[in-house]
Design an enzyme around this catalytic site. Structure first.
Site, short mmCIF file in Angstrom:
data_model
loop_
_atom_site.label_atom_id
_atom_site.label_comp_id
_atom_site.label_asym_id
_atom_site.label_seq_id
_atom_site.Cartn_x
_atom_site.Cartn_y
_atom_site.Cartn_z
N CYS A 114 19.73 49.65 -35.51
CA CYS A 114 18.86 48.47 -35.63
C CYS A 114 17.67 48.73 -36.55
O CYS A 114 17.10 47.78 -37.10
CB CYS A 114 18.37 48.04 -34.26
SG CYS A 114 19.73 47.62 -33.15
N HIS A 262 13.10 42.78 -36.04
CA HIS A 262 14.55 42.93 -35.82
C HIS A 262 14.93 42.01 -34.68
O HIS A 262 14.26 41.96 -33.65
CB HIS A 262 14.87 44.39 -35.49
CG HIS A 262 16.20 44.54 -34.82
ND1 HIS A 262 17.35 44.05 -35.38
CD2 HIS A 262 16.54 45.10 -33.62
CE1 HIS A 262 18.36 44.30 -34.54
NE2 HIS A 262 17.90 44.92 -33.49
N ASN A 292 22.41 39.43 -32.40
CA ASN A 292 21.81 40.64 -32.95
C ASN A 292 22.77 41.22 -33.98
O ASN A 292 23.85 41.68 -33.63
CB ASN A 292 21.56 41.62 -31.79
CG ASN A 292 20.98 42.96 -32.24
OD1 ASN A 292 21.09 43.34 -33.40
ND2 ASN A 292 20.39 43.66 -31.31
#
Ligand code: ACO
Length: 335
Positions: A114, A262, A292
């Site tokens: 991530c 993020h 995500n």
């Protein structure tokens, strides 16, 4: 020393929309549960046999290069961030070089999940600032959907992730008041297994033969996440690393024009927003539409925000990420 800036941005997401309701047909979950815990309404999944992590990255890269106003042959170096590469090896960086038909420039793969995009632009920033390269192509792309456990067993993870790609061209900037002011990177490997995909691998001491000793029925073939532990660490580290970046540049939270976090979980973004006293307009979120997308989430969100006119010349733009590793980082940019 030179300055560096984001000169061009692009993103690509597959057309196939998968709603929470669609997921509730294949596993025991509900739209209500997913929206309440994560904010996600839908995500994109690649239809099998169409895109790959690399092909999505190439599509995003073409847009970023065009918007940077350069030719693909002006790219001096490629950095590709992903946790879902096409192959075990080589990484997708060289595949982008091949598919874009760029000359034999260097290609580097970043494995920071991530935080991958923030790590990647930090590397690009150093190359450009040192004068080694003028234009570095940075790509973040993920094809999660083919590797998720789409049964009730995997529901704690599988509902969160989506597919997509984003790209940026990092270029030399002559104006010393503009561009990437600083980047800040951290890791804490002590928690490596709290958010991980372990198999197939040679990491277990009893694995002597990668085919015979890895059991595809093993849950470790799917991503594992200790959700609440990740959540607790994420909110702390996001806040710390944003503050670190601001302080390094003698700035305060009130100087932030837009934060692009993020897209881990809408609740995490909302926590950070509240902590820094930012309005809804000052934090860009699109997890509702894409889930995500890990290394792709910041470049997709940044591109969308820029396309919508929410990132303007002179703005103080803050990027921040936290994820598997654990790794986390921030970038402070004067647009
Ligand atoms: N649908 C319905 N029920 C579910 C689902 C689902 N998709 N997933 C889990 N459940 C159930 C669990 O089985 C559990 O049931 P039980 O109480 O009967 O045992 C119950 O819901 C609660 O499960 P928890 O895991 O405790 O749920 P929690 O409130 O922690 O929410 C979540 C889970 C959303 C993953 C949360 O922990 C979270 O957001 N963590 C942060 C991690 C994150 O954002 N990760 C993103 C990827 S990593 C990154 O980018 C940094």
């Amino acid at each position: 020393m030179y300055n560096s800036k984001i000169a061009g941005l692009g993103y690509y997401v597959p057309e196939n929309v998968v709603t929470n309701h669609d997921l509730s047909k294949v596993m025991d979950t509900s739209d209500e549960w997913i929206q309440e815990r994560t904010g996600i309404k839908e995500r994109r999944h690649v239809i099998k046999g169409t895109d790959t992590t690399t092909s999505m990255g190439v599509k995003a890269a073409k847009i970023a290069i065009e918007r940077a106003g350069i030719d693909k042959n002006d790219i001096d170096f490629i950095i590709f961030a992903t946790l879902s590469p096409d192959y075990y090896f080589p990484g997708p960086g060289v595949l982008v070089q091949r598919d874009l038909e760029i000359d034999t420039v260097g290609a580097l793969d970043v494995r920071n999940q991530c935080s991958g995009f923030v790590y990647a632009i930090s590397v690009a920033d150093q190359y450009v600032k040192s004068g080694m390269y003028q234009n570095v192509l940075v790509v973040g792309s993920e094809l999660h959907s083919h590797g998720l456990d789409m049964t009730t067993r995997g529901r704690g993870v599988s509902v969160i992730f989506g597919d997509g790609a984003g790209a940026a061209v990092i270029s030399r900037e002559e104006d010393s008041t503009k561009g990437i002011l600083s980047t800040h990177l951290h890791s804490e490997g002590q928690h490596a297994e709290e958010l991980s995909l372990i198999a197939p691998g040679m990491g277990k001491r009893w694995v002597l033969d990668i085919l015979k000793d890895n059991d595809p029925e093993d849950e470790s073939y799917f991503p594992y996440m200790n959700g609440q532990f990740v959540f607790k660490n994420a909110v702390v580290r996001f806040s710390e690393v944003i503050m670190e970046g601001l302080q390094k540049n003698k700035l305060a939270p009130t100087d932030i024009d837009i934060l692009i976090p993020h897209q881990a979980n809408l609740r995490i973004s909302q926590f950070v927003q509240k902590k820094f006293g930012l309005s809804d307009d000052q934090v860009y979120n699109n997890i509702m539409s894409y889930g995500n997308t890990t290394a792709a989430s910041i470049p997709i969100a940044l591109t969308e925000a820029w396309e919508e006119g929410k990132v303007k010349e002179g703005d103080l733009v803050v990027l921040a990420a936290f994820g598997s590793g654990f790794t986390w980082g921030s970038a402070i940019i004067r647009w």
